[in-house]
Motif scaffolding. Structure first.
Motif, PDB file in Angstrom:
ATOM      1  N   GLY A 125       5.664 -28.955  -0.282  1.00  0.00           N
ATOM      2  CA  GLY A 125       5.578 -27.503  -0.224  1.00  0.00           C
ATOM      3  C   GLY A 125       4.214 -27.002   0.197  1.00  0.00           C
ATOM      4  N   TRP A 126       3.365 -27.902   0.669  1.00  0.00           N
ATOM      5  CA  TRP A 126       1.998 -27.530   1.036  1.00  0.00           C
ATOM      6  C   TRP A 126       1.838 -27.277   2.527  1.00  0.00           C
ATOM      7  CZ3 TRP A 126      -1.131 -31.601  -2.267  1.00  0.00           C
ATOM      8  CH2 TRP A 126      -1.033 -31.241  -3.629  1.00  0.00           C
ATOM      9  N   LEU A 127       2.902 -27.373   3.277  1.00  0.00           N
ATOM     10  CA  LEU A 127       2.803 -27.167   4.715  1.00  0.00           C
ATOM     11  C   LEU A 127       2.274 -25.769   5.035  1.00  0.00           C
ATOM     12  CD1 LEU A 127       3.373 -28.790   7.280  1.00  0.00           C
ATOM     13  CD2 LEU A 127       5.641 -27.735   7.348  1.00  0.00           C
TER      14      LEU A 127
ATOM     15  N   LEU B 221       3.241 -33.187  -7.816  1.00  0.00           N
ATOM     16  CA  LEU B 221       3.450 -34.301  -6.899  1.00  0.00           C
ATOM     17  C   LEU B 221       4.543 -35.238  -7.410  1.00  0.00           C
ATOM     18  CD1 LEU B 221      -0.268 -35.068  -6.014  1.00  0.00           C
ATOM     19  CD2 LEU B 221       1.449 -34.064  -4.493  1.00  0.00           C
ATOM     20  N   LYS B 222       4.545 -35.490  -8.704  1.00  0.00           N
ATOM     21  CA  LYS B 222       5.588 -36.334  -9.283  1.00  0.00           C
ATOM     22  C   LYS B 222       6.963 -35.723  -9.046  1.00  0.00           C
ATOM     23  CE  LYS B 222       5.015 -37.905 -13.440  1.00  0.00           C
ATOM     24  NZ  LYS B 222       4.675 -37.917 -14.892  1.00  0.00           N
ATOM     25  N   ARG B 223       7.049 -34.417  -9.255  1.00  0.00           N
ATOM     26  CA  ARG B 223       8.349 -33.744  -9.123  1.00  0.00           C
ATOM     27  C   ARG B 223       8.799 -33.670  -7.667  1.00  0.00           C
ATOM     28  NH1 ARG B 223       9.451 -28.691  -7.857  1.00  0.00           N
ATOM     29  NH2 ARG B 223       7.289 -28.029  -8.165  1.00  0.00           N
ATOM     30  N   THR B 224       7.926 -33.227  -6.773  1.00  0.00           N
ATOM     31  CA  THR B 224       8.335 -33.012  -5.387  1.00  0.00           C
ATOM     32  C   THR B 224       8.524 -34.309  -4.615  1.00  0.00           C
ATOM     33  OG1 THR B 224       6.015 -32.745  -4.697  1.00  0.00           O
ATOM     34  CG2 THR B 224       7.246 -30.745  -5.275  1.00  0.00           C
ATOM     35  N   LEU B 225       7.770 -35.342  -4.974  1.00  0.00           N
ATOM     36  CA  LEU B 225       7.875 -36.614  -4.270  1.00  0.00           C
ATOM     37  C   LEU B 225       8.757 -37.617  -5.008  1.00  0.00           C
ATOM     38  CD1 LEU B 225       4.174 -37.064  -3.064  1.00  0.00           C
ATOM     39  CD2 LEU B 225       6.123 -36.101  -1.808  1.00  0.00           C
ATOM     40  N   GLY B 226       9.266 -37.233  -6.182  1.00  0.00           N
ATOM     41  CA  GLY B 226      10.160 -38.123  -6.920  1.00  0.00           C
ATOM     42  C   GLY B 226       9.472 -39.380  -7.423  1.00  0.00           C
TER      43      GLY B 226
ATOM     44  N   HIS C  87       1.906 -46.588  -2.276  1.00  0.00           N
ATOM     45  CA  HIS C  87       2.030 -46.597  -0.816  1.00  0.00           C
ATOM     46  C   HIS C  87       3.380 -46.070  -0.337  1.00  0.00           C
ATOM     47  CE1 HIS C  87       1.026 -48.822   3.154  1.00  0.00           C
ATOM     48  NE2 HIS C  87       1.931 -47.883   3.377  1.00  0.00           N
ATOM     49  N   SER C  88       4.443 -46.714  -0.755  1.00  0.00           N
ATOM     50  CA  SER C  88       5.769 -46.387  -0.224  1.00  0.00           C
ATOM     51  C   SER C  88       6.159 -44.944  -0.498  1.00  0.00           C
ATOM     52  CB  SER C  88       6.823 -47.334  -0.811  1.00  0.00           C
ATOM     53  OG  SER C  88       8.091 -47.093  -0.232  1.00  0.00           O
ATOM     54  N   VAL C  89       6.029 -44.519  -1.750  1.00  0.00           N
ATOM     55  CA  VAL C  89       6.466 -43.167  -2.113  1.00  0.00           C
ATOM     56  C   VAL C  89       5.598 -42.086  -1.475  1.00  0.00           C
ATOM     57  CG1 VAL C  89       7.598 -43.841  -4.252  1.00  0.00           C
ATOM     58  CG2 VAL C  89       5.146 -43.315  -4.269  1.00  0.00           C
ATOM     59  N   SER C  90       4.372 -42.422  -1.105  1.00  0.00           N
ATOM     60  CA  SER C  90       3.483 -41.415  -0.526  1.00  0.00           C
ATOM     61  C   SER C  90       3.817 -41.117   0.932  1.00  0.00           C
ATOM     62  CB  SER C  90       2.020 -41.864  -0.635  1.00  0.00           C
ATOM     63  OG  SER C  90       1.714 -42.885   0.294  1.00  0.00           O
ATOM     64  N   GLU C  91       4.484 -42.041   1.612  1.00  0.00           N
ATOM     65  CA  GLU C  91       4.823 -41.841   3.022  1.00  0.00           C
ATOM     66  C   GLU C  91       6.323 -41.666   3.261  1.00  0.00           C
ATOM     67  OE1 GLU C  91       1.723 -43.639   6.027  1.00  0.00           O
ATOM     68  OE2 GLU C  91       2.660 -45.270   4.903  1.00  0.00           O
ATOM     69  N   GLU C  92       7.130 -41.946   2.265  1.00  0.00           N
ATOM     70  CA  GLU C  92       8.588 -41.872   2.408  1.00  0.00           C
ATOM     71  C   GLU C  92       9.068 -40.537   2.980  1.00  0.00           C
ATOM     72  OE1 GLU C  92      11.701 -43.999   2.595  1.00  0.00           O
ATOM     73  OE2 GLU C  92      10.796 -44.712   0.727  1.00  0.00           O
ATOM     74  N   PRO C  93       8.503 -39.385   2.568  1.00  0.00           N
ATOM     75  CA  PRO C  93       8.989 -38.121   3.124  1.00  0.00           C
ATOM     76  C   PRO C  93       8.881 -38.041   4.642  1.00  0.00           C
ATOM     77  CG  PRO C  93       7.681 -37.707   1.165  1.00  0.00           C
ATOM     78  CD  PRO C  93       7.499 -39.158   1.498  1.00  0.00           C
ATOM     79  N   GLY C  94       7.915 -38.760   5.212  1.00  0.00           N
ATOM     80  CA  GLY C  94       7.779 -38.764   6.665  1.00  0.00           C
ATOM     81  C   GLY C  94       8.936 -39.461   7.349  1.00  0.00           C
TER      82      GLY C  94
END
Length: 310
Positions: A171-173, A197-202, A274-281
């Motif tokens: 939501g920071w875009l 971050l925990k909530r939005t990125l799961g 690592h994985s969870v930080s880039e997964e949304p991309g």
């Protein structure tokens, strides 16, 4: 950054270390306005409903600046470029579970951001005689699954595909300004940002270094594995309230931030994984690619965090 250098892009301009830097320098407002509905370049006819692996790759590369690159890790790791595609899976890591889920969905083409065989170049002999490598390769061959790595090209896209997807998910875009490497969000306590971050990125849990009550507004966000040198360089240059990273070497960035705070500096640190930080991309890749493909389903399957906390 010894290990992370091996994970960095082999293309001279594009790697994790250039994540938000190059994106923000070159992506303009017009580019952002075009993002959601990007189409195949003018004058090119849509592909038919039947696609080969090569057809899909070529379709994607038509929209990547300066592609194809002369040197890149983004190569086919398994499968045949001429095989017909029955379904496409996007993911971070093509794990065994992701492969099994692809089989259930009758999809035979996996597009992954990270390596298939546990090293940056996907060298199957990196650890000679690895039984796990052999078994994974056999599993892919059993179900005739092609795997293509999409790392350098997705970071080279305008805007950076990983960075855009992550900022969109958090939501920071709306706070992102082209040309800036740090996002300026409304001031919130460090603990509240961690919870967001925990909530939005799961993410189940994050690691935090800093005073949880500290108010943070300027946030430098480096998902993935930018490496200690890059992470510390941004901390020095930007002097943000908060540095957010995917993964780090604990003996580098974590110790730097700890000493810096004890010396009176304000920058706090959040480590996502690592994985969870880039997964949304890679989830955004599914959204980006599906409108360009007719008759083939594109599905995102998260590879998830490999760890549990006890």
């Amino acid at each position: 950054m010894q290990h992370m250098e091996k994970e960095e892009s082999t293309h001279p301009q594009w790697g994790r270390r250039t994540f938000i830097t190059n994106v923000m320098k070159t992506a303009g407002i017009a580019a952002l306005l075009k993002v959601p509905g990007l189409t195949i370049a003018a004058g090119k006819q849509p592909l038919p409903n039947t696609y080969t692996v090569k057809d899909v790759i070529d379709l994607i590369l038509r929209e990547i600046p300066n592609a194809p690159f002369p040197n890149t890790v983004d190569t086919l790791k398994n499968g045949n470029p001429d095989q017909k595609v029955t379904g496409i899976i996007t993911t971070m890591f093509p794990t065994v579970k992701v492969i099994e889920e692809a089989v259930k969905r009758k999809a035979n083409f996996i597009i992954a951001h990270e390596p298939t065989f546990y090293n940056h170049l996907d060298d199957k002999n990196w650890v000679p005689g690895s039984s796990v490598v052999k078994e994974k390769e056999a599993l892919l061959n059993k179900y005739n699954i092609a795997v293509w790595r999409f790392h350098d090209y997705w970071h080279a896209y305008r805007p950076d595909g990983i960075g855009y997807g992550v900022l969109k998910q958090t939501g920071w875009l709306q706070y992102w300004k082209p040309g800036e490497v740090t996002v300026h969000i409304p001031a919130r306590p460090l603990q509240a940002i961690a919870s967001h971050l925990k909530r939005t990125l799961g993410i189940q849990q994050v690691r935090v270094l800093g005073n949880l009550a500290q108010s943070c507004s300027s946030v430098t966000f480096l998902p993935g594995a930018a490496g200690g040198q890059t992470q510390m360089r941004f901390a020095e240059q930007e002097k943000p309230d908060l540095l957010i990273v995917g993964e780090l070497h604990e003996w580098e960035t974590a110790e730097y931030i700890r000493d810096a705070r004890q010396l009176g500096h304000k920058t706090a640190l959040i480590v996502l994984g690592h994985s969870v930080s880039e997964e949304p991309g890679m989830y955004w890749l599914q959204e980006w690619l599906q409108p360009k493909i007719t008759g083939i389903t594109v599905t995102h399957i998260p590879s998830g965090n490999p760890f549990v906390w006890i």
